[in-house]
Design a protein around this motif. Structure first.
Motif, mmCIF file in Angstrom:
data_model
loop_
_atom_site.group_PDB
_atom_site.id
_atom_site.type_symbol
_atom_site.label_atom_id
_atom_site.label_comp_id
_atom_site.label_asym_id
_atom_site.label_seq_id
_atom_site.Cartn_x
_atom_site.Cartn_y
_atom_site.Cartn_z
ATOM 1 N N GLU A 17 12.257 -4.719 -4.741
ATOM 2 C CA GLU A 17 11.472 -5.507 -4.639
ATOM 3 C C GLU A 17 10.429 -5.149 -5.745
ATOM 4 O O GLU A 17 8.903 -5.826 -6.498
ATOM 5 C CB GLU A 17 10.276 -5.433 -3.345
ATOM 6 N N GLU A 18 9.902 -3.821 -6.087
ATOM 7 C CA GLU A 18 8.402 -2.776 -7.219
ATOM 8 C C GLU A 18 8.919 -3.712 -8.574
ATOM 9 O O GLU A 18 8.015 -3.294 -8.973
ATOM 10 C CB GLU A 18 8.629 -1.583 -7.039
ATOM 11 N N ARG A 136 5.241 5.218 -7.881
ATOM 12 C CA ARG A 136 6.446 3.284 -8.243
ATOM 13 C C ARG A 136 6.324 2.745 -9.435
ATOM 14 O O ARG A 136 7.638 2.470 -9.797
ATOM 15 C CB ARG A 136 6.584 3.566 -6.766
ATOM 16 N N TYR A 137 5.595 2.607 -9.306
ATOM 17 C CA TYR A 137 4.953 1.503 -10.111
ATOM 18 C C TYR A 137 3.460 2.047 -11.432
ATOM 19 O O TYR A 137 2.439 2.205 -9.859
ATOM 20 C CB TYR A 137 4.795 0.012 -9.456
ATOM 21 N N LYS A 156 -0.807 -1.048 -9.650
ATOM 22 C CA LYS A 156 -0.236 -0.150 -8.968
ATOM 23 C C LYS A 156 0.976 -0.571 -8.436
ATOM 24 O O LYS A 156 1.715 0.068 -7.641
ATOM 25 C CB LYS A 156 -1.049 1.222 -8.102
ATOM 26 N N ARG A 157 0.883 -2.119 -8.307
ATOM 27 C CA ARG A 157 1.738 -2.570 -7.768
ATOM 28 C C ARG A 157 2.242 -4.533 -8.497
ATOM 29 O O ARG A 157 1.275 -4.950 -9.351
ATOM 30 C CB ARG A 157 1.416 -3.505 -5.528
ATOM 31 N N ARG A 158 3.608 -4.314 -7.855
ATOM 32 C CA ARG A 158 3.956 -5.209 -8.695
ATOM 33 C C ARG A 158 3.118 -6.467 -7.970
ATOM 34 O O ARG A 158 2.612 -7.802 -8.682
ATOM 35 C CB ARG A 158 5.496 -5.804 -8.412
#
Length: 315
Positions: A17-18, A136-137, A156-158
């Motif tokens: 998902e990321e 993570r992102y 910081k998030r998709r």
């Protein structure tokens, strides 16, 4: 599996998902820590990287569940690049002006590129990933020229990156810059509505020119302060073309001080007089709405000390 392991065998990664919607080149660069960018683009060009068994271009966007084939890393090609030094890490850590669950905002110093490549080992995004190895992102939401300072958005998030991209496409991210222009206008407001076209010289240098065959570009200028031989102006972008403010300012006959590419001898003389050693262009304000945040974001970064000193000198 350790993605950064210099493996001599083919590996397969499944997109989570990321990384949904992420470009394949950025996906590889983010996961193969220390592998040269040149290697990533070479194996993509040769078709050695496959997505769901098919060849892909660097711009191919991934989706949840896609299977990515990564070819063996040859030792000669995969020798890791030394990480960013402690000094530049400290500069970027100290330049963080805002952080929450969605965004990280940097007041980028002049002279640091936003990403590595073209002879630059490490840019802001690589330095941030080194500072936050557990993240993570982390992805750039937009770009600034290497010599331009100021506000830079990192998602910081998709989901945050997608939201920012949609806002920018809709023209709902208002970007304001401060620039010191050589010369004087009679009026306090000017709009440059001139299409821009990128050209690459034989040397490989990229230059942007006003050209009727180029892409639409609009910049609104407002004089904030009149100085000796120069004007401190605010520039508001309607479009985000490469070198847009610099080329439009030069097109109006008032180049930005410190601009070696689009300036002239008079600009250079005034810059020397004011002891200006860099491009006087600073991304000082960003305004945009945000889902779930009342009033959205308004982010500001004042002029760096070295630029404010130049303004004081020319008063």
């Amino acid at each position: 599996m350790n993605d950064s392991d210099n493996s001599s065998r083919v590996r397969y990664l499944v997109v989570g998902e990321e990384a949904d919607g992420q470009r394949i080149d950025n996906f590889l660069l983010n996961r193969l820590k220390g592998v040269p960018r040149s290697w990533v683009y070479r194996v993509l060009r040769r078709g050695e990287v496959r997505v769901n068994k098919g060849r892909v271009k660097p711009t191919r966007r991934l989706h949840i569940g896609d299977q990515v084939r990564i070819p063996p890393l040859r030792l000669a090609e995969s020798a890791p690049i030394p990480g960013p030094g402690a000094g530049v890490r400290r500069r970027i850590e100290q330049a963080i002006v805002h952080e929450d669950d969605d965004l990280l905002v940097i007041d980028k110093p002049s002279g640091i590129a936003v990403h590595g490549g073209s002879g630059v080992s490490h840019g802001v995004i690589e330095i941030l990933r080194a500072l936050r190895p557990q993240a993570r992102y982390l992805e750039l939401a937009h770009r600034l020229d290497r010599d331009t300072s100021g506000l830079l958005l990192v998602a910081k998030r998709r989901s945050a990156l997608v939201q920012l991209q949609k806002l920018q496409l809709a023209g709902r991210v208002e970007k304001r810059y401060l620039a010191l222009l050589a010369g004087r206008w009679r009026q306090d407001h000017k709009t440059a509505d001139a299409p821009l076209r990128k050209n690459t010289l034989r040397s490989g240098e990229r230059v942007v020119r006003v050209d009727p065959a180029g892409k639409d570009a609009v910049t609104h200028f407002r004089v904030r302060q009149r100085l000796r031989g120069a004007m401190l102006v605010e520039a508001r972008l309607e479009t985000g073309r490469t070198h847009q403010i610099r080329v439009h300012a030069s097109h109006l006959g008032t180049p930005i001080l410190g601009d070696a590419k689009y300036g002239d001898a008079n600009v250079e003389a005034l810059a020397r007089e004011a002891d200006l050693k860099r491009l006087f262009l600073h991304a000082w304000r960003l305004d945009f709405p945000w889902e779930g945040k009342k009033g959205g974001y308004r982010l500001e970064a004042p002029l760096p000390t070295e630029l404010q000193t130049v303004v004081d000198t020319l008063k």
